[in-house]
Design a protein around this motif. Structure first.
Motif, PDB file in Angstrom:
ATOM      1  N   VAL A  37       0.855  -1.181   0.000  1.00 39.24           N
ATOM      2  CA  VAL A  37       0.000   0.000   0.000  1.00 39.24           C
ATOM      3  C   VAL A  37       0.892   1.233   0.000  1.00 39.24           C
ATOM      4  N   GLY A  38       0.342   2.332  -0.515  1.00 38.41           N
ATOM      5  CA  GLY A  38       0.995   3.626  -0.463  1.00 38.41           C
ATOM      6  C   GLY A  38      -0.018   4.620   0.073  1.00 38.41           C
ATOM      7  N   LEU A  39       0.468   5.644   0.789  1.00 36.98           N
ATOM      8  CA  LEU A  39      -0.427   6.575   1.452  1.00 36.98           C
ATOM      9  C   LEU A  39      -0.058   8.019   1.155  1.00 36.98           C
ATOM     10  N   ALA A  40      -1.022   8.740   0.617  1.00 39.17           N
ATOM     11  CA  ALA A  40      -0.890  10.181   0.432  1.00 39.17           C
ATOM     12  C   ALA A  40      -1.744  10.818   1.533  1.00 39.17           C
ATOM     13  N   VAL A  41      -1.090  11.387   2.531  1.00 42.30           N
ATOM     14  CA  VAL A  41      -1.791  11.981   3.671  1.00 42.30           C
ATOM     15  C   VAL A  41      -1.723  13.497   3.525  1.00 42.30           C
TER      16      VAL A  41
ATOM     17  N   TRP B  46      -2.881   2.535  -3.656  1.00 42.34           N
ATOM     18  CA  TRP B  46      -2.686   3.845  -3.033  1.00 42.34           C
ATOM     19  C   TRP B  46      -3.994   4.397  -2.471  1.00 42.34           C
ATOM     20  N   PHE B  47      -3.887   5.000  -1.299  1.00 46.98           N
ATOM     21  CA  PHE B  47      -5.008   5.641  -0.621  1.00 46.98           C
ATOM     22  C   PHE B  47      -4.637   7.079  -0.298  1.00 46.98           C
ATOM     23  N   ALA B  48      -5.634   7.961  -0.351  1.00 40.91           N
ATOM     24  CA  ALA B  48      -5.461   9.356   0.077  1.00 40.91           C
ATOM     25  C   ALA B  48      -6.270   9.548   1.346  1.00 40.91           C
ATOM     26  N   PHE B  49      -5.637  10.158   2.332  1.00 37.16           N
ATOM     27  CA  PHE B  49      -6.278  10.437   3.617  1.00 37.16           C
ATOM     28  C   PHE B  49      -6.137  11.912   3.950  1.00 37.16           C
ATOM     29  N   ALA B  50      -7.099  12.434   4.693  1.00 40.62           N
ATOM     30  CA  ALA B  50      -6.972  13.757   5.310  1.00 40.62           C
ATOM     31  C   ALA B  50      -6.456  13.538   6.721  1.00 40.62           C
ATOM     32  N   PHE B  51      -5.410  14.255   7.098  1.00 39.49           N
ATOM     33  CA  PHE B  51      -4.917  14.207   8.479  1.00 39.49           C
ATOM     34  C   PHE B  51      -5.787  15.144   9.300  1.00 39.49           C
ATOM     35  N   THR B  52      -6.456  14.601  10.293  1.00 36.96           N
ATOM     36  CA  THR B  52      -7.417  15.363  11.081  1.00 36.96           C
ATOM     37  C   THR B  52      -6.929  15.654  12.494  1.00 36.96           C
ATOM     38  N   GLY B  53      -5.731  15.232  12.811  1.00 37.53           N
ATOM     39  CA  GLY B  53      -5.198  15.411  14.159  1.00 37.53           C
ATOM     40  C   GLY B  53      -4.296  16.633  14.270  1.00 37.53           C
ATOM     41  N   ASP B  54      -3.663  16.739  15.397  1.00 37.13           N
ATOM     42  CA  ASP B  54      -2.668  17.775  15.659  1.00 37.13           C
ATOM     43  C   ASP B  54      -1.298  17.221  15.262  1.00 37.13           C
ATOM     44  N   GLU B  55      -0.439  18.085  14.732  1.00 29.86           N
ATOM     45  CA  GLU B  55       0.878  17.609  14.286  1.00 29.86           C
ATOM     46  C   GLU B  55       1.702  16.979  15.403  1.00 29.86           C
ATOM     47  N   SER B  56       1.373  17.250  16.655  1.00 32.73           N
ATOM     48  CA  SER B  56       2.097  16.625  17.763  1.00 32.73           C
ATOM     49  C   SER B  56       1.898  15.105  17.779  1.00 32.73           C
ATOM     50  N   GLU B  57       0.867  14.627  17.084  1.00 31.78           N
ATOM     51  CA  GLU B  57       0.618  13.186  16.964  1.00 31.78           C
ATOM     52  C   GLU B  57       1.680  12.505  16.099  1.00 31.78           C
ATOM     53  N   ILE B  58       2.254  13.230  15.161  1.00 28.55           N
ATOM     54  CA  ILE B  58       3.241  12.664  14.238  1.00 28.55           C
ATOM     55  C   ILE B  58       4.550  12.439  14.975  1.00 28.55           C
TER      56      ILE B  58
END
Length: 179
Positions: A17-21, A113-125
């Motif tokens: 899988v590939g992920l475009a976030v 490949w999947f595209a996702f929206a990141f809905t969290g705070d960058e501190s999660e990364i």
């Protein structure tokens, strides 16, 4: 005795899988691969930047694999599915890596490949201790980039695959109101 390279056509593709976030600004996540443990030797071929990707485990569905890989590589869990590429996207390993990467079992990857929206705070990364430190780090840095820049950031042998990813998700950055 010289090493005879394997017959490329006799080797299968590895299912991945590939992920475009995408963030709220319509930019996509890129991680910088650590050189140690880099099975396809991306760093040795000109660039170590890539979007998250990984293998599909036996019996695992591609979407489940995508969410697992995303957590294992970035620690992200706060995502919402935006799209799935309409077809599998392939790339072949370069000749100097063929027979070495992934224990010599594969000629390249077949990626969903999947595209996702990141809905969290960058501190999660957290690429240094992803999955709460339960998975070895694959990236040593990360950044947000414009999707259309992706083919120029990836190693040359993956560039045609990333061009297809850009084509599949080209409308997504415009969906974000903060672009």
């Amino acid at each position: 005795m010289t090493d005879t390279p394997p017959d490329r056509n006799a080797l299968p593709y590895r299912d991945c899988v590939g992920l475009a976030v995408f963030n709220a600004h319509g930019n996509v996540f890129f991680g910088h691969r650590k050189s140690a443990g880099d099975p396809d030797q991306s760093a040795a071929h000109g660039s170590a930047w890539q979007m998250p990707q990984g293998g599909i485990d036996k019996g695992e569905d591609p979407l489940g694999a995508a969410l697992r890989e995303l957590h294992e590589e970035t620690n992200m869990t706060s995502v919402s599915l935006l799209a799935e590429a309409p077809e599998w996207i392939y790339y072949d390993l370069p000749d100097d890596v063929l027979g070495k990467a992934w224990k010599g079992k594969y000629r390249g990857q077949r990626q969903r490949w999947f595209a996702f929206a990141f809905t969290g705070d960058e501190s999660e990364i957290d690429v240094a201790e992803p999955a709460g430190g339960k998975h070895p780090a694959e990236f040593n840095a990360w950044r947000w980039e414009k999707l259309n820049r992706a083919p120029n950031l990836i190693v040359p042998f993956k560039r045609p695959a990333y061009e297809k990813v850009v084509e599949a998700f080209r409308d997504i950055p415009q969906r974000f109101t903060h672009v």
